[in-house]
Design an enzyme around this catalytic site. Sequence first.
Site, PDB file in Angstrom:
ATOM      1  CB  CYS A   9      25.464  70.743  31.420  1.00 42.63           C
ATOM      2  SG  CYS A   9      24.254  70.582  30.112  1.00 42.63           S
ATOM      3  CG  HIS A  58      24.958  66.339  33.409  1.00 41.53           C
ATOM      4  ND1 HIS A  58      24.665  67.471  34.129  1.00 41.53           N
ATOM      5  CD2 HIS A  58      24.454  66.558  32.176  1.00 41.53           C
ATOM      6  CE1 HIS A  58      24.009  68.327  33.387  1.00 41.53           C
ATOM      7  NE2 HIS A  58      23.864  67.806  32.174  1.00 41.53           N
ATOM      8  CD  GLU A  83      25.797  66.861  37.482  1.00 39.57           C
ATOM      9  OE1 GLU A  83      26.809  66.473  36.880  1.00 39.57           O
ATOM     10  OE2 GLU A  83      24.915  67.550  36.946  1.00 39.57           O
TER      11      GLU A  83
END
Lengths: 80, 228
Positions: free
Chosen positions: B86, B202, B204
């Site tokens: 990002c 994302h 994660e």
Amino acid sequence: MKARVHITLKNGVLDPQGKAVHNALKSLGFEGVDDVRQGKYIELQLEDSLPEDQAEEKVKQMCEKLLANTVIENFDIEIA
Amino acid sequence: MKSAVIVFPGSNCDRDAQVALRQITGQEPAMVWHTESDLPKVDLVVLPGGFSYGDYLRCGAMASHSNVMKAVKDHAEQGGLLLGICNGFQILVESHLLPGAMLTNKKLKFISRNVHLKVENRDTPFSKSITGETIRIPIANHDGCYFADDATLDQLEQNGQVVFRYCDETGAVNDNANVNGSLRNIAGICNDRKNVLGMMPHPERAVDTYHGGTDGAELFKSMVEALA
């Protein structure tokens, strides 16, 4: 001495904000606008002791290194 | 796999990255503040999501000149893995570690939702262990519209540098699935050497069943396996 820097999106780079402004102008009844492109204006107060030609070169370097992203933006410098 | 997460003022996914790395690698990642000049010896450096330096001037522009970035560039030059997620992807393009630039999303909205990504190249340390044709992970961005000129885009395709593209749930890459208007539906690209990856979605935030999905874990597992 002042440096005035205009930063604009290059031709062909999508400008959705400019498009939105264009549509808003139309909906307010402003006719006769073919296109709107949005950019940035940055004003730098330079030391007066700096010779004008050097000032322009210095601001050019600032634009290339930080102020503009030359992948998508053009810049125009005016020293006054 | 030893890892480090760079923390800039305004980073807000640094802890998400830390938790994901801890969970998947079994080792505690080093958290490195942006003023540092040196990095600990690690296999992977993560540039996390967020709004580094308040996104002033352009997203990632200030962070790309911060002190720690010299060490980050050295790490990548030496062949170390570098992942920008990002805002981290925005920092990578502003640093010229990856080609192109990020523009405001086509519809001018901040988009926060799950997206489907087609895995276009599995021959990278970031994608080699991904099992499915597609993965489903979240995006959360306002300036995620990938732009590069045609010559650069063609070169990316030829070199297999397009790693992820926005697609629908069936895996079809089309305009409807292209949430932010990125050219050629690009969601993630790597460098020619395949050790630097930038992606807007994302991974994660999709490593635990509590996240509503674990597809993101496969990216981190890929890196662990690539280094094994």
